[in-house]
Design a protein around this motif. Sequence first.
Motif: not given
Length: 204
Positions: A44-61, A103-113
């Motif tokens: 629930e916390i994550v779903l609220e976070l992505i709503k506030k942050r405008g995150i549309k997808s989680f990413l899996f590499y 899973l990463d957030f779609d706003i990640s820069s992917r620099a870590h990956f």
Amino acid sequence: MKSDKKSLKDKFLFWRADKDDILNENELDSFFKTLFVNAGSEKEIVLELIKKRGIKSFLFYTDVRNIWYILKNGIQPTQEIILNEDENYYVWGYHQKQDSNNLDFDISSRAHFWKWAGDTNIETNKFCVIAIDPQKLAKTTTKDWIFDRSFGMINIIESIHFDTIKWILIRDEQYYNYAKKIIYELGLEIELYLSHDGLVKIGE
């Protein structure tokens, strides 16, 4: 009689992530520190976070050579993967673990990956991004999510169903065409993209 079957270790090819390499670089860390954590579940916390942050997808590499297995079976913890004798699965430890998946957030820069990829010398032309729909994931998972603020990742301790996949981005044109064929044959509603030299082609 000697068995011809491959051992589990032979079937899987592992690359591991070093947590210490990315702890101090997470661009979301300061934002997560300000998040007010109430008595609700972490899902629930994550779903609220992505709503506030405008995150549309989680990413899996993952390695694109896993695409056939994932489109048929979803994204599984490695202990749940079942392979035929002539199959291999290429485990990228950055996201895929024995008993869970990150899973990463779609706003990640992917620099870590990319830092991890450079340290592990994986074949970057085999790079594949799978986008997961957070709302569908919430409906199809029964266990609570684990919110790893230090990594800026969501940890899912069960299999991720293939119906939660929104889109896939592939660098290798041969595997792009292969994935396109599988998606069509299985009747999946997944958008497919080919990335090459900064240009993105949308699957027809």
